[in-house]
Structures are given as structure tokens and as C-alpha cells.
Design an enzyme around this catalytic site. Structure first.
Site: not given
Ligand code: ACM
Length: 539
Positions: A344
Site C-alpha cells: 500500500e
Molecule cells: C496489508 O493488508 N496491507 C498487507
């Protein structure tokens, strides 16, 4: 393997009553709870979670008596496993159970065997008969895993910490067992809500009963930095000073982190520390202005958004920071891995992301460790030996799945953590108060009913290092929360990681899982009573 069916409850109770009367415990006033009374007096060999690879029942049961000893080899590691077994059995049985390396007729024997290399790092053989109970392994971890099987073959009330009625019997026969996958992990997010050392130890006690062998600690995120770093002290003292929703947060001193590592090692669990980079770094950016591209520290963050923070990829100081952090954490960590996150990174350009991940991976190698990264690492160039942790879901784009599968074809191994299967923070259903639902609802059957070996199209089965169940903690802070979300899904993940694919069968599994109910109760685990599982009646 076909599992013996449980003895009908009423008959089981009558048998238990008869056995208890014969052994005189009714007269002594000790009484099992109704759920425990519903247990068969001798659990069928192999009625465990995970289910063993091979079970050959037969012969008379082994009986624990006030005279039973635990005989170990003279090695300290084996002795420690014997001591740990004694610690579990003494309070409930009331027996002395001395641990000795002297020959002892009728003992529970824990022995290492140089000849049994086929048992590997974690395999074991458990032989139970009227005269003795022997667990043989090639390595100490195998003995520890075998001891967890032994616990589960004894009545659930053996897990209680007060004296309980016997008899204490283990069905006769031989179990030969070793894991399908080497990596069987559980992850705790100690950043969104800080979890104390005691909370982590309690989780270790519970996950190790199910033969989980990795504890991944998500030590940093936007909301908190949770490990002391001497060369950058404000990371912990300031960056660790809050958490989701506000409040004091916290961090582990180096001594406390080492204590977690020691406690895990005593349960043959390897700690995998994660420092999530280059995104998920607000706590670090807030602690040191120079880590920001504009030189301005943002405020601490107590919300639950993701994707808004990034280390400054072009700045030299960023790599001084990363080098110092990885060096200090590597020095505290006997395990092989350092997890560098990489998920992310929505505020990092693609070019910067690739440059950053490709520059940071060699730093991990410099300090003698192997890289694990979330699967977005496969969008950069995974280092030789690196492992990617896949956290996608059914709806993940084809292109992303193909990128991960291509990396697997090229030698990057995969840990599977599909979010819509084994993210333990996903709600079970619409009525679950805790947790999130961005990956959908995940009931107990859904978390168990998939095959890690055939999960990701194009990824060869040989590339699958194993499975790992993350517990993200945006909504989770207490032991009750942890229990409710992790149990009973975590035992299913443990079975996916351990047991041969040929044993996979929900109808069979749910009966064995149901038999874990009274055991979890005896351990004080406040698990979710899923309607999908035929739990024994408790009243
Ligand atoms: C995640 O759930 N961002 C690894």
C-alpha cells in the site's frame, strides 16, 4: 484418512462416569464441566488439530498415574521440552511428574534419534501403549510438536490450572507426523493497537498448541513505532506514544523484545520482525523531520486510513535510517528473516517504489537476514531467496496475480495470506461487532476450505513456503478481542499448513474442531461459537 466418529454424547458421559467411579474420583469430589464430561474417556488417536499425517490405532491405552515420570535425553533443549510438558500436566492431574534423564519404566519418554532423519526438522513419531508413551524426533522442534499432539490426545481438562478428575489416558497406537509446509505463521499487528509482552506471550501459548511455527510482528505503521532503536530513539518514545483512537500506545524495549523472542523460541516459534516501508511510515516521519522530503514532521496519527505516508526515497538520510534500524533489529533477532513491508505504498511513485525496494533488500542481506515483503515486492526485483507474502483476494486483478505467479515461477517463494480467507480481522458475518469487512465476511468454513498448494494460478506448488494468518488490530486491543477473531479460525490455518492435502475434508475437520471447544475453554480462550461447527453442549 478416515477419522473415527466421536462416541455419542450420552454414552460418552456414562462411560466417563463409570471410569471416574472406578478410579474413585467421584468420591474425591472433583467434577468436570458438562462440556468436558461429554468427552469420550479416551480420545480416538488422531482426533487432533492439525490432523496427523499417519495414524495407526491399536493396543491398550497408556495411562498417566501418580508415579509417571517424564524421561528426556540429557540435552538441555530436550529437558526444557519435558519441563514444559510437566508444567502443563501437573496442575490438572495433581501428579508430581518428575522430569529425569534416568531410565524410568512406564514413563513418557522424549527422545531424539539420529537415525530418524526422515522426520526432518519438525516431524515426530508418537507411540502409545499400556506400558509407555514415547515421542521420537530427529530435532527438538519435532519433540515439541509431538508434545502438542500428546496434549490434545489427553482429555481437554488437562489444560485446566486446577486439579481435575482423571482418568488420564491416551489411546494405543502410533502416529507418524511431519508438516506439509515449513512456514506456518501468525501475525500480530502491534502497531494499530499496542499489545503488551504478556498479551504476545499468551498468543504464543495458544498458537503453538496448533503447531504454528512463526510469529510475525508488525512492529511499525502509521499509528505507532513499537520497538526501541538506540540510534533513532524518538521512533519509540515519540512515534510509539499513541495508537488508533488515541491513548498511550507503547513500545518494546530491547530487553522486552528479546524476552518475546526467548519465549517464542522455547515454543519452537521463530519471530519475524516487520518494519513496513516505504509507506505505512507516519510514526517514523512524525518522529524525525529529516525523513520527510519537505523537512517537516507530520503530526502523529490515530485514525485508520492507509496509503498516505512515504519515506523520502531520493534522500540519503533515508538509507542511513533504514540501515540503522535493520542493523539493530537484526542484532536482536536470531531468526532468519526481516520483513520489510512494501504494501500500500500509494504515496510513493512507482519508480521510487522500485528504487527503494531494490536498495533496501541488500541492506537486509548485509546483516545476514533474508527478505520477506508483502507481495507488491514482486513489482520491484525480489532479491535472491526473498519471500513474497500474498495478501490478495478473489477480486485482486488478474495482472497483479500474474505478476506474483511470474515471480514464483522465477524462484521467489510465497507465503499465502489471502485476505478473504485467512485475515483474522475480517468479520465472520454481518453481526460480528469487531473487525473489518473490506475483504468480505470470512466464516470458519471459508477460512479452512481452500488448498494453499493450488491457490494462485500459475504459481508452482513448490514455490509455496506456507501460510500465515495476520491479525490486524484497527479494532482489536484486548485478549477477548484477539480470542474472538483468531479462534477458531487460526487452528484451521494451522491445519492447512501442517496436514497433508489428502486429509483435507471440512466434514471431518469440523468434528475435530468441535472437540477443541472444551480445550479452548479450559485454556480460557473465548472463541467465536460459530454455528458451522458442532460444538459439544455446554449445559
Ligand atoms: C496489508 O493488508 N496491507 C498487507
Amino acid at each position: 484418512m478416515s477419522q473415527p466418529r466421536p462416541i455419542p454424547r450420552l454414552l460418552g458421559s456414562l462411560l466417563l462416569l463409570a471410569a471416574a467411579t472406578l478410579s474413585g474420583v467421584v468420591a474425591s469430589g472433583l467434577a468436570a464441566t458438562p462440556a468436558q464430561a461429554a468427552e469420550p474417556p479416551v480420545r480416538p488417536l488422531g482426533q487432533t488439530v492439525p490432523v496427523p499425517a499417519s495414524v495407526v490405532p491399536g493396543g491398550a491405552p497408556f495411562t498417566l498415574t501418580p508415579e509417571t515420570r517424564i524421561r528426556t535425553d540429557s540435552s538441555g533443549e530436550v529437558r526444557a521440552i519435558g519441563d514444559r510438558l510437566a508444567e502443563v500436566l501437573r496442575p490438572s492431574t495433581g501428579y508430581a511428574l518428575p522430569v529425569t534423564d534416568r531410565p524410568s519404566p512406564g514413563a513418557i519418554r522424549l527422545r531424539l534419534s539420529g537415525k530418524d532423519s526422515a522426520l526432518g526438522e519438525e516431524g515426530y513419531r508418537l507411540q502409545s501403549s499400556r506400558g509407555s508413551l514415547t515421542i521420537t524426533a530427529h530435532r527438538p522442534a519435532g519433540l515439541f510438536r509431538g508434545v502438542q499432539t500428546l496434549r490434545q490426545l489427553l482429555p481437554s481438562r488437562v489444560e485446566e490450572d486446577t486439579r481435575q478428575p482423571g482418568p488420564w489416558q491416551v489411546a494405543g497406537g502410533t502416529i507418524t507426523d511431519s508438516p506439509r509446509f515449513a512456514h506456518r505463521g501468525a501475525m500480530l499487528d502491534v502497531s494499530r493497537h499496542f499489545l503488551t509482552v504478556d498479551q504476545v506471550k499468551r498468543y504464543l501459548d495458544h498458537i503453538s498448541l496448533y503447531k504454528i511455527n512463526k510469529l510475525h510482528l508488525h512492529l511499525s505503521d502509521d499509528q505507532g513505532w513499537r520497538i526501541a532503536i538506540d540510534s533513532w530513539p524518538r521512533l519509540a518514545t515519540y512515534g510509539g506514544s499513541t495508537q488508533v483512537g488515541g491513548g498511550p500506545g507503547g513500545y518494546y524495549t530491547k530487553a522486552q523484545y528479546k524476552e518475546i523472542v526467548r519465549y517464542a523460541a522455547a515454543r519452537h516459534v521463530e519471530v519475524v520482525p516487520e518494519i513496513d516501508m516505504p509507506g505505512h511510515t507516519n510514526a517514523a516521519l512524525a518522529s524525525y523531520a529529516e525523513l520527510n522530503c519537505d523537512g517537516v514532521a507530520p503530526p502523529l496519527y490515530t485514525g485508520t486510513a492507509v496509503g498516505f505516508s512515504s519515506l523520502c526515497v531520493p534522500k540519503a538520510v533515508t538509507y542511513d535510517f533504514v540501515d540503522d534500524v535493520i542493523r539493530e533489529i537484526a542484532a536482536l533477532t536470531p531468526g532468519r528473516y526481516i520483513h520489510i513491508g512494501g504494501d500500500e505504498a500509494h504515496s510513493t511513485s512507482r519508480a521510487d517504489y522500485v528504487a527503494f525496494m531494490n536498495r533496501v533488500q541488500p541492506i537486509v542481506a548485509t546483516y545476514g537476514k533474508t527478505v520477506i515483503g508483502w507481495h507488491q515486492l514482486t513489482g520491484a526485483t525480489p532479491a535472491e531467496g526473498a519471500i513474497a507474502q500474498y495478501w490478495g483476494l478473489d477480486g485482486t486483478s488478474q495482472a497483479e496475480k500474474e505478476q506474483v505467479a511470474r515471480a514464483a515461477q522465477n524462484g521467489t517463494r510465497l507465503i499465502l495470506s489471502p485476505a478473504d480467507r485467512i485475515y483474522l480481522d475480517m468479520k465472520y458475518n454481518k453481526d460480528t461487532e469487531l473487525g473489518l469487512s473490506w475483504a468480505g465476511y470470512v466464516e470458519v468454513r471459508r477460512s479452512y476450505d481452500w488448498d494453499p498448494g493450488a491457490y494462485l494460478p500459475g504459481a508452482p506448488a513448490s514455490a509455496i513456503a506456507g501460510v500465515e494468518a495476520p491479525l490486524w488490530t484497527e479494532t482489536i486491543s484486548s485478549n477477548e478481542h484477539i480470542d474472538h477473531m483468531a479462534f477458531p479460525r487460526l487452528p484451521g490455518v494451522a491445519e492447512l499448513g501442517w496436514s497433508p492435502a489428502a486429509t483435507h475434508d471440512w466434514e471431518d475437520y469440523k468434528v475435530r474442531l468441535a472437540a477443541q471447544g472444551p480445550r479452548m475453554e479450559a485454556l480460557g480462550i473465548d472463541y467465536y461459537r460459530s454455528a458451522q461447527v458442532p460444538w459439544p453442549a455446554t449445559q
